[in-house]
Scaffold this motif. Structure first.
Motif, PDB file in Angstrom:
ATOM      1  N   ASP A   1      -1.932 -15.090  -4.621  1.00 50.41           N
ATOM      2  CA  ASP A   1      -2.341 -13.702  -4.843  1.00 50.41           C
ATOM      3  C   ASP A   1      -2.805 -13.039  -3.537  1.00 50.41           C
ATOM      4  OD1 ASP A   1      -3.294 -12.272  -7.740  1.00 50.41           O
ATOM      5  OD2 ASP A   1      -3.904 -11.335  -5.862  1.00 50.41           O
ATOM      6  N   PRO A   2      -2.366 -11.787  -3.296  1.00 50.40           N
ATOM      7  CA  PRO A   2      -2.789 -11.133  -2.053  1.00 50.40           C
ATOM      8  C   PRO A   2      -4.273 -10.774  -2.041  1.00 50.40           C
ATOM      9  CG  PRO A   2      -1.369  -9.691  -3.349  1.00 50.40           C
ATOM     10  CD  PRO A   2      -1.392 -10.992  -4.046  1.00 50.40           C
TER      11      PRO A   2
ATOM     12  N   PHE B   1      -8.423 -12.125  -7.419  1.00 50.72           N
ATOM     13  CA  PHE B   1      -7.576 -12.568  -8.535  1.00 50.72           C
ATOM     14  C   PHE B   1      -6.886 -13.868  -8.157  1.00 50.72           C
ATOM     15  CE2 PHE B   1      -7.861  -7.968  -8.393  1.00 50.72           C
ATOM     16  CZ  PHE B   1      -8.461  -7.726  -9.615  1.00 50.72           C
TER      17      PHE B   1
ATOM     18  N   THR C   1      -3.647 -15.784  -8.885  1.00 51.88           N
ATOM     19  CA  THR C   1      -2.294 -15.989  -9.407  1.00 51.88           C
ATOM     20  C   THR C   1      -1.458 -16.639  -8.315  1.00 51.88           C
ATOM     21  OG1 THR C   1      -1.567 -13.827  -8.636  1.00 51.88           O
ATOM     22  CG2 THR C   1      -2.324 -13.959 -10.923  1.00 51.88           C
TER      23      THR C   1
ATOM     24  N   ILE D   1       2.937 -17.395  -7.114  1.00 48.27           N
ATOM     25  CA  ILE D   1       4.360 -17.162  -7.392  1.00 48.27           C
ATOM     26  C   ILE D   1       5.082 -18.502  -7.223  1.00 48.27           C
ATOM     27  CG2 ILE D   1       6.416 -15.805  -6.744  1.00 48.27           C
ATOM     28  CD1 ILE D   1       4.155 -13.946  -7.514  1.00 48.27           C
TER      29      ILE D   1
ATOM     30  N   LYS E   1       5.499 -15.442 -11.979  1.00 50.19           N
ATOM     31  CA  LYS E   1       4.089 -15.319 -11.580  1.00 50.19           C
ATOM     32  C   LYS E   1       3.258 -16.113 -12.577  1.00 50.19           C
ATOM     33  CE  LYS E   1       1.811 -11.269 -11.759  1.00 50.19           C
ATOM     34  NZ  LYS E   1       1.588  -9.886 -11.340  1.00 50.19           N
TER      35      LYS E   1
ATOM     36  N   ARG F   1     -10.371 -14.796 -13.686  1.00 45.88           N
ATOM     37  CA  ARG F   1     -11.295 -14.255 -14.695  1.00 45.88           C
ATOM     38  C   ARG F   1     -10.571 -13.791 -15.954  1.00 45.88           C
ATOM     39  NH1 ARG F   1     -13.187 -12.271  -9.881  1.00 45.88           N
ATOM     40  NH2 ARG F   1     -15.336 -12.727  -9.349  1.00 45.88           N
TER      41      ARG F   1
ATOM     42  N   MET G   1       2.736  -4.735  -4.260  1.00 42.69           N
ATOM     43  CA  MET G   1       1.458  -5.444  -4.400  1.00 42.69           C
ATOM     44  C   MET G   1       1.081  -5.574  -5.874  1.00 42.69           C
ATOM     45  SD  MET G   1       0.218  -6.465  -1.516  1.00 42.69           S
ATOM     46  CE  MET G   1      -1.539  -6.466  -1.319  1.00 42.69           C
ATOM     47  N   ASP G   2       1.310  -4.520  -6.644  1.00 46.54           N
ATOM     48  CA  ASP G   2       0.986  -4.595  -8.070  1.00 46.54           C
ATOM     49  C   ASP G   2       1.796  -5.662  -8.780  1.00 46.54           C
ATOM     50  OD1 ASP G   2      -1.055  -2.763  -8.444  1.00 46.54           O
ATOM     51  OD2 ASP G   2       0.323  -1.074  -8.359  1.00 46.54           O
ATOM     52  N   MET G   3       3.046  -5.787  -8.361  1.00 45.65           N
ATOM     53  CA  MET G   3       3.911  -6.772  -9.014  1.00 45.65           C
ATOM     54  C   MET G   3       3.526  -8.200  -8.620  1.00 45.65           C
ATOM     55  SD  MET G   3       5.853  -5.228 -11.008  1.00 45.65           S
ATOM     56  CE  MET G   3       4.517  -4.102 -11.303  1.00 45.65           C
ATOM     57  N   LEU G   4       3.073  -8.377  -7.404  1.00 51.16           N
ATOM     58  CA  LEU G   4       2.781  -9.737  -6.924  1.00 51.16           C
ATOM     59  C   LEU G   4       1.370 -10.200  -7.259  1.00 51.16           C
ATOM     60  CD1 LEU G   4       4.458  -9.574  -3.427  1.00 51.16           C
ATOM     61  CD2 LEU G   4       5.179 -10.971  -5.341  1.00 51.16           C
ATOM     62  N   SER G   5       0.479  -9.269  -7.452  1.00 53.18           N
ATOM     63  CA  SER G   5      -0.923  -9.654  -7.641  1.00 53.18           C
ATOM     64  C   SER G   5      -1.256  -9.871  -9.112  1.00 53.18           C
ATOM     65  CB  SER G   5      -1.810  -8.550  -7.080  1.00 53.18           C
ATOM     66  OG  SER G   5      -3.138  -8.776  -7.439  1.00 53.18           O
ATOM     67  N   GLY G   6      -2.359 -10.577  -9.305  1.00 51.59           N
ATOM     68  CA  GLY G   6      -2.848 -10.786 -10.665  1.00 51.59           C
ATOM     69  C   GLY G   6      -3.735  -9.634 -11.113  1.00 51.59           C
ATOM     70  N   ALA G   7      -3.897  -8.659 -10.233  1.00 48.05           N
ATOM     71  CA  ALA G   7      -4.708  -7.480 -10.570  1.00 48.05           C
ATOM     72  C   ALA G   7      -3.983  -6.662 -11.637  1.00 48.05           C
ATOM     73  CB  ALA G   7      -4.903  -6.649  -9.310  1.00 48.05           C
ATOM     74  N   PRO G   8      -4.717  -5.835 -12.383  1.00 46.40           N
ATOM     75  CA  PRO G   8      -4.041  -5.025 -13.408  1.00 46.40           C
ATOM     76  C   PRO G   8      -2.984  -4.129 -12.778  1.00 46.40           C
ATOM     77  CG  PRO G   8      -6.303  -4.300 -13.066  1.00 46.40           C
ATOM     78  CD  PRO G   8      -6.154  -5.587 -12.341  1.00 46.40           C
TER      79      PRO G   8
ATOM     80  N   TYR H   1      -3.224  -1.184  -7.227  1.00 49.12           N
ATOM     81  CA  TYR H   1      -2.965  -1.005  -5.799  1.00 49.12           C
ATOM     82  C   TYR H   1      -2.397   0.387  -5.520  1.00 49.12           C
ATOM     83  CZ  TYR H   1      -3.983  -5.788  -4.358  1.00 49.12           C
ATOM     84  OH  TYR H   1      -4.632  -6.963  -4.054  1.00 49.12           O
TER      85      TYR H   1
ATOM     86  N   PHE I   1     -11.971  -2.967  -7.141  1.00 48.31           N
ATOM     87  CA  PHE I   1     -11.778  -4.306  -7.728  1.00 48.31           C
ATOM     88  C   PHE I   1     -13.060  -4.779  -8.419  1.00 48.31           C
ATOM     89  CE2 PHE I   1      -8.295  -5.449  -4.472  1.00 48.31           C
ATOM     90  CZ  PHE I   1      -7.313  -5.080  -5.360  1.00 48.31           C
TER      91      PHE I   1
ATOM     92  N   TYR J   1     -13.578  -2.992 -11.642  1.00 48.16           N
ATOM     93  CA  TYR J   1     -12.649  -3.495 -12.672  1.00 48.16           C
ATOM     94  C   TYR J   1     -13.162  -4.824 -13.229  1.00 48.16           C
ATOM     95  CZ  TYR J   1      -8.834  -6.172 -14.568  1.00 48.16           C
ATOM     96  OH  TYR J   1      -8.096  -6.967 -15.385  1.00 48.16           O
ATOM     97  N   ILE J   2     -13.564  -5.724 -12.309  1.00 52.29           N
ATOM     98  CA  ILE J   2     -14.024  -7.049 -12.755  1.00 52.29           C
ATOM     99  C   ILE J   2     -15.312  -6.913 -13.572  1.00 52.29           C
ATOM    100  CG2 ILE J   2     -14.919  -9.273 -11.931  1.00 52.29           C
ATOM    101  CD1 ILE J   2     -12.850  -8.896  -9.577  1.00 52.29           C
TER     102      ILE J   2
ATOM    103  N   LYS K   1     -14.438  -5.741 -16.929  1.00 49.95           N
ATOM    104  CA  LYS K   1     -13.684  -6.785 -17.634  1.00 49.95           C
ATOM    105  C   LYS K   1     -14.630  -7.872 -18.139  1.00 49.95           C
ATOM    106  CE  LYS K   1      -9.877  -9.059 -18.604  1.00 49.95           C
ATOM    107  NZ  LYS K   1      -8.865  -8.577 -19.506  1.00 49.95           N
TER     108      LYS K   1
END
Lengths: 279, 171
Positions: free
Chosen positions: A126-127, A131, A133, A135, A169, A176, B61-68, B72, B113, B116-117, B120
């Motif tokens: 994950d970048p 978070f 995750t 790939i 992914k 969390r 970035m949105d596609m690669l990250s676990g963030a909602p 990004y 972030f 958001y956390i 959540k």
């Protein structure tokens, strides 16, 4: 002038005379006069010998340490190069050995496991540090679909949240947003494993009256519809039982070292409990 | 051409952030490498290029990250909206302005972030771990941003020259 015979006789006499002289000199050396002569000779000659010897040593030194060192330096460079290659090869061999060891574990797991496992390589993480995750290099063309569980021989890793044709992914159990329905292996006490801020997990919703102690192993219960029953998750590292409240606070250390993950296994047939058909 | 180059730069920065940096020890864990990129575009490039770049970078970035999904894109859009006209109001030297805006942008990103956390997990306390992450990121920003500014300046100058040269030749 002299005949040949005369020459031979004269030569013989000179030789004999020389022999006598040498013998006499040997005899003289043993006497005090001879000793004094030898000491005088040593005294006079030795400084020259020392000087000559010093010059020879100096020349030898210069040769050994300068002119000769040019070739030594060349040799050194060559050896350094060879050493570099050897170190690189050694490193490669170590990497292969480690990789072999890891893959052997995966092969054993694959043989022993009742599930249809697919090995995948972790290619990115994950970048954002907030978070968790990663790939992996397997996607829908390899049979990977959303919500398939991912594991390693040590335990549960997470599940697939998105799958493209060649990549997927995976949401790790330490994120969390992750929740795994789980239970204590020893007494089947139920709870939910949730990700924590610092790469650990919490075992939430475990009733206060339940006997859970440090070191207990937590396994998946199979009731969350994602993870099959009995997969190892982690061990209890801290239990806090407050005076009030329904639940106890339990910290969990996952069996998987998420920082060192390189390969994972995707369970293609998780054998999830079919709640609908059972009802 | 220009778009293609921007895409390549974005992809390289994202790859660096997702493959190299996570493998480094915690103290070397860096900030979002795309923030300086977005800020550079915001401050020194035309608006059309900015919009293109936030769509490319934000979406990736949105596609690669676990963030909602979309967070990004949201953050980068806000960076552009807040700082696009910063050069008009703050008369600072370019590297200084760049550094200040990058620092603020990184704080904004972490704040979003964090919010958001917090929503959540329904806990609003600032953990030591979170503070540590932000602090390390800021230290890295101060250490690296001057070099990044010089590198970006050089790269984008070269791109402009390259494209202008190509156009001149074609004319």
């Amino acid at each position: 002038m002299f005949s040949k015979k005369t020459m031979v006789v004269a030569g013989a006499i000179i030789l004999i005379a020389l022999n006598v002289l040498v013998f006499s000199f040997t005899y003289i050396r043993k006497s005090s006069v001879g000793d004094a002569a030898a000491r005088a000779t040593l005294y006079l000659i030795s400084p020259f010998q020392t000087a000559v010897s010093a010059v020879i040593d100096f020349t030898d030194d210069v040769w050994e340490h300068y002119f000769f060192l040019i070739s030594v330096a060349r040799e050194n460079d060559e050896l350094k190069k060879k050493l570099g290659i050897a170190v690189k090869k050694n490193n490669e061999c170590n990497e292969i050995a480690l990789s072999n060891e890891r893959l052997r574990k995966y092969v054993n797991l694959k043989k022993q496991s009742p599930y249809n496992l697919l090995a995948a390589k972790v290619i990115a993480k994950d970048p954002a540090p907030w978070f968790k995750t990663m790939i992996i290099n397997k996607g829908t063309k390899d049979g990977v679909i959303k919500e398939l569980p991912v594991m390693v021989p040590e335990g549960v890793v997470g599940y697939v949240t998105t799958a493209s044709s060649g990549f997927a992914k995976v949401l790790l159990i330490i994120d969390r947003n992750s929740s795994v329905d789980a239970m204590v292996q020893r007494n089947r006490a139920r709870g939910v494993v949730q990700g924590d801020a610092q790469g650990l997990c919490r075992f939430d919703y475990a009733l206060r009256k339940l006997d859970i102690t440090v070191g207990d192993t937590i396994v998946s219960s199979g009731f969350d519809g994602i993870y099959p029953k009995g997969l190892r998750i982690g061990s209890v590292s801290k239990v806090i039982r407050r005076n009030s409240g329904l639940f106890q606070a339990i910290e969990l250390t996952p069996f998987v070292d998420f920082k060192k993950l390189e390969e994972v296994m995707i369970i293609l047939n998780p054998l999830i409990h079919d709640f609908v058909s059972n009802q | 051409m220009r778009l293609f180059i921007y895409f390549i730069i974005s992809a390289m920065l994202i790859s660096l952030q997702t493959t190299v940096i996570p493998a480094l020890p915690f103290l070397l864990s860096s900030y979002d490498m795309l923030i300086p990129f977005i800020v550079y575009f915001t401050l020194f490039r035309p608006a059309t290029e900015c919009l293109t770049i936030i769509i490319i970078a934000g979406f990736a970035m949105d596609m690669l990250s676990g963030a909602p999904a979309g967070i990004y894109l949201f953050i980068y859009t806000w960076i552009i909206l807040l700082f696009k006209r910063a050069k008009l109001y703050f008369h600072l030297r370019d590297p200084v302005l760049f550094q200040i805006v990058v620092v603020i942008s990184i704080l904004i990103e972490n704040m979003i972030f964090g919010l958001y956390i917090s929503f959540k997990t329904m806990s609003f306390e600032l953990s030591f771990h979170a503070a540590q992450i932000v602090l390390i990121q800021l230290i890295w920003v101060f250490l690296t941003i001057p070099f990044i500014f010089v590198i970006f300046d050089y790269i984008f100058g070269a791109i402009d020259k390259l494209i202008a040269g190509g156009l001149r030749k074609s004319l």
